[in-house]
Design a protein around this motif. Structure first.
Motif, PDB file in Angstrom:
ATOM      1  N   ILE A 158      46.207  11.460   2.742  1.00  0.00           N
ATOM      2  CA  ILE A 158      47.184  10.587   3.062  1.00  0.00           C
ATOM      3  C   ILE A 158      48.499  10.892   3.240  1.00  0.00           C
ATOM      4  N   ASP A 159      49.283  10.998   4.134  1.00  0.00           N
ATOM      5  CA  ASP A 159      50.681  11.631   4.164  1.00  0.00           C
ATOM      6  C   ASP A 159      51.696  10.527   4.093  1.00  0.00           C
ATOM      7  N   TYR A 160      53.117  10.884   4.273  1.00  0.00           N
ATOM      8  CA  TYR A 160      54.024  10.046   4.194  1.00  0.00           C
ATOM      9  C   TYR A 160      53.951   9.159   5.688  1.00  0.00           C
ATOM     10  N   ALA A 161      53.751   9.904   6.940  1.00  0.00           N
ATOM     11  CA  ALA A 161      53.667   9.019   7.987  1.00  0.00           C
ATOM     12  C   ALA A 161      52.622   7.711   7.749  1.00  0.00           C
ATOM     13  N   ASP A 162      51.435   8.091   7.000  1.00  0.00           N
ATOM     14  CA  ASP A 162      50.743   6.837   6.803  1.00  0.00           C
ATOM     15  C   ASP A 162      51.361   5.837   5.865  1.00  0.00           C
ATOM     16  N   PHE A 163      51.872   6.249   4.852  1.00  0.00           N
ATOM     17  CA  PHE A 163      52.539   5.467   3.816  1.00  0.00           C
ATOM     18  C   PHE A 163      53.900   4.655   4.816  1.00  0.00           C
ATOM     19  N   PHE A 164      54.576   5.426   5.308  1.00  0.00           N
ATOM     20  CA  PHE A 164      55.748   4.487   6.079  1.00  0.00           C
ATOM     21  C   PHE A 164      54.986   3.540   7.022  1.00  0.00           C
ATOM     22  N   ALA A 165      53.892   3.817   7.770  1.00  0.00           N
ATOM     23  CA  ALA A 165      53.249   2.995   8.747  1.00  0.00           C
ATOM     24  C   ALA A 165      52.927   1.660   8.037  1.00  0.00           C
ATOM     25  N   VAL A 166      52.457   1.747   6.656  1.00  0.00           N
ATOM     26  CA  VAL A 166      52.141   0.727   6.028  1.00  0.00           C
ATOM     27  C   VAL A 166      53.322  -0.210   5.462  1.00  0.00           C
ATOM     28  N   VAL A 167      54.177   0.613   4.764  1.00  0.00           N
ATOM     29  CA  VAL A 167      55.225  -0.209   4.151  1.00  0.00           C
ATOM     30  C   VAL A 167      56.375  -0.932   4.901  1.00  0.00           C
ATOM     31  N   LYS A 168      56.634  -0.472   6.180  1.00  0.00           N
ATOM     32  CA  LYS A 168      57.840  -0.602   7.062  1.00  0.00           C
ATOM     33  C   LYS A 168      57.365  -2.019   7.591  1.00  0.00           C
ATOM     34  N   GLY A 169      58.420  -2.871   7.949  1.00  0.00           N
ATOM     35  CA  GLY A 169      58.334  -3.973   8.816  1.00  0.00           C
ATOM     36  C   GLY A 169      58.414  -5.413   8.197  1.00  0.00           C
ATOM     37  N   GLY A 170      59.011  -5.412   6.889  1.00  0.00           N
ATOM     38  CA  GLY A 170      59.303  -6.537   6.173  1.00  0.00           C
ATOM     39  C   GLY A 170      57.887  -7.255   5.778  1.00  0.00           C
ATOM     40  N   ASN A 171      57.365  -6.810   4.808  1.00  0.00           N
ATOM     41  CA  ASN A 171      56.207  -7.032   4.156  1.00  0.00           C
ATOM     42  C   ASN A 171      56.254  -7.635   2.884  1.00  0.00           C
ATOM     43  N   VAL A 172      54.876  -8.442   2.359  1.00  0.00           N
ATOM     44  CA  VAL A 172      54.875  -8.815   0.913  1.00  0.00           C
ATOM     45  C   VAL A 172      53.580  -8.009   0.823  1.00  0.00           C
ATOM     46  N   GLY A 173      53.481  -7.442  -0.613  1.00  0.00           N
ATOM     47  CA  GLY A 173      52.126  -6.687  -0.807  1.00  0.00           C
ATOM     48  C   GLY A 173      51.742  -6.647  -2.328  1.00  0.00           C
ATOM     49  N   ILE A 174      50.811  -6.042  -2.641  1.00  0.00           N
ATOM     50  CA  ILE A 174      50.406  -5.596  -4.004  1.00  0.00           C
ATOM     51  C   ILE A 174      50.118  -4.060  -3.999  1.00  0.00           C
ATOM     52  N   LEU A 175      50.141  -3.744  -5.319  1.00  0.00           N
ATOM     53  CA  LEU A 175      49.799  -2.353  -5.588  1.00  0.00           C
ATOM     54  C   LEU A 175      49.091  -2.416  -6.738  1.00  0.00           C
ATOM     55  N   ARG A 176      47.631  -2.051  -6.881  1.00  0.00           N
ATOM     56  CA  ARG A 176      46.767  -2.428  -7.947  1.00  0.00           C
ATOM     57  C   ARG A 176      46.059  -1.104  -8.305  1.00  0.00           C
ATOM     58  N   LEU A 177      45.959  -1.029  -9.535  1.00  0.00           N
ATOM     59  CA  LEU A 177      45.353   0.373 -10.095  1.00  0.00           C
ATOM     60  C   LEU A 177      43.922  -0.134 -10.594  1.00  0.00           C
ATOM     61  N   LEU A 178      42.625  -0.182 -10.084  1.00  0.00           N
ATOM     62  CA  LEU A 178      41.803  -0.993 -10.605  1.00  0.00           C
ATOM     63  C   LEU A 178      40.394  -0.015 -10.987  1.00  0.00           C
ATOM     64  N   ARG A 179      39.938  -0.788 -12.321  1.00  0.00           N
ATOM     65  CA  ARG A 179      38.829  -0.166 -12.920  1.00  0.00           C
ATOM     66  C   ARG A 179      37.610  -0.688 -12.066  1.00  0.00           C
ATOM     67  N   LYS A 180      37.514  -1.634 -11.726  1.00  0.00           N
ATOM     68  CA  LYS A 180      36.513  -2.363 -10.842  1.00  0.00           C
ATOM     69  C   LYS A 180      37.114  -3.200  -9.911  1.00  0.00           C
ATOM     70  N   VAL A 181      36.083  -3.649  -9.148  1.00  0.00           N
ATOM     71  CA  VAL A 181      36.878  -4.636  -8.059  1.00  0.00           C
ATOM     72  C   VAL A 181      36.349  -6.031  -8.350  1.00  0.00           C
ATOM     73  N   ASN A 182      37.342  -6.983  -8.451  1.00  0.00           N
ATOM     74  CA  ASN A 182      36.978  -8.333  -8.606  1.00  0.00           C
ATOM     75  C   ASN A 182      36.491  -8.952  -7.128  1.00  0.00           C
ATOM     76  N   PHE A 183      35.438  -9.176  -6.800  1.00  0.00           N
ATOM     77  CA  PHE A 183      35.073  -9.445  -5.333  1.00  0.00           C
ATOM     78  C   PHE A 183      35.434 -10.864  -5.191  1.00  0.00           C
ATOM     79  N   ASP A 184      35.861 -11.790  -6.330  1.00  0.00           N
ATOM     80  CA  ASP A 184      36.302 -13.182  -5.975  1.00  0.00           C
ATOM     81  C   ASP A 184      37.643 -13.263  -5.875  1.00  0.00           C
TER      82      ASP A 184
END
Length: 260
Positions: A158-184
């Motif tokens: 995953i490179d910077y081009a991928d990163f900028f493609a995601v974060v550019k454009g006026g977004n609201v977002g989350i950044l999570r470091l998960l030990r397990k996925v809460n499917f709910d």
């Protein structure tokens, strides 16, 4: 390859604790709201001078609590940074899902506003300060890992081009470091993102692929860039780093488009 300077500014105690905990090679700055209130003109001049001189192509992260004075400082820093700077905010919003609320006025200055409602850390049996402390450590590791992997450490790239493609454009977002996925949890509201599986060197890649597949099934209808890496410092055998965003329109909050 173009180099990018990562600058992390922590406003107040909560934001500064996160920034202090980042262990990768980045620029780290602490902002004191008290000094800003007591010596507004002098402190404002000092901040404008520093942030206006950031190197070209900098990636600026500002970590803070959602308070009126911090919002003033967020705006000041964003407006002082040079044109071309990627501006990202990470805001603590205990008990509140910012994605469901009206877009704050200052948010228009940022490419993405990440937020943390602390839902993973809140417990009626412990004080809010402990939830902040636990969250700060996890967020610092998430930001460290994201920077580390953007610098080319991925097994699945995953490179910077991928990163900028995601974060550019006026977004609201989350950044999570998960030990397990809460499917709910409401994963279904997000439109696109980056998901990386972080594994220790003693974990078989087959097992890591299995975890990644489960998360892939959960987000199969979303525009997700997938990655995998081994990290010696991962305290758990396996973790998932999820950076997910949704376009934040000028007419208010992003709203919900469904749940999983």
């Amino acid at each position: 390859m173009i180099g990018f300077t990562h600058v992390f500014a922590g406003i107040g105690g909560a934001g500064s604790n996160v920034v202090d905990g980042i262990t990768s090679d980045v620029v780290k700055v602490r902002i004191n709201p008290g000094l800003y209130l007591l010596r507004t003109e002098a402190y404002t001049t000092k901040m404008r001078s520093f942030f206006s001189s950031l190197p070209e192509n900098s990636i600026l992260w500002i970590v803070t609590e959602d308070k009126p004075v911090n919002a003033e400082i967020l705006r000041l820093i964003a407006e002082s940074s040079p044109e071309g700077t990627t501006r990202l905010a990470y805001v603590f919003t205990p008990y509140r899902e910012l994605v469901k609320e009206k877009k704050p006025e200052w948010a228009s200055l940022f490419d993405t506003v990440f937020y943390d409602s602390l839902w993973e850390f809140l417990d009626e049996k412990k004080p809010l300060s402990e939830a902040y402390r636990e969250a700060s450590g996890v967020i610092a590791r998430a930001l460290t890992s994201l920077h580390f992997n953007l610098e080319g450490q991925m097994l699945i790239n995953i490179d910077y081009a991928d990163f900028f493609a995601v974060v550019k454009g006026g977004n609201v977002g989350i950044l999570r470091l998960l030990r397990k996925v809460n499917f709910d949890w409401h994963w279904g509201i997000w439109d696109r993102g980056i998901v990386m599986t972080l594994v220790r060197e003693d974990v078989e890649l087959k097992a890591a692929h299995s975890v990644l597949k489960k998360f892939h099934d959960l987000l199969r209808e979303k525009d997700i860039i997938w990655g995998m890496t081994t990290e010696k410092g991962t305290p758990n055998r396996m973790e998932i780093l999820a950076l997910l965003v949704k376009r934040w329109g000028d007419d208010g909050g992003a709203g919900e488009s469904g749940t999983v």
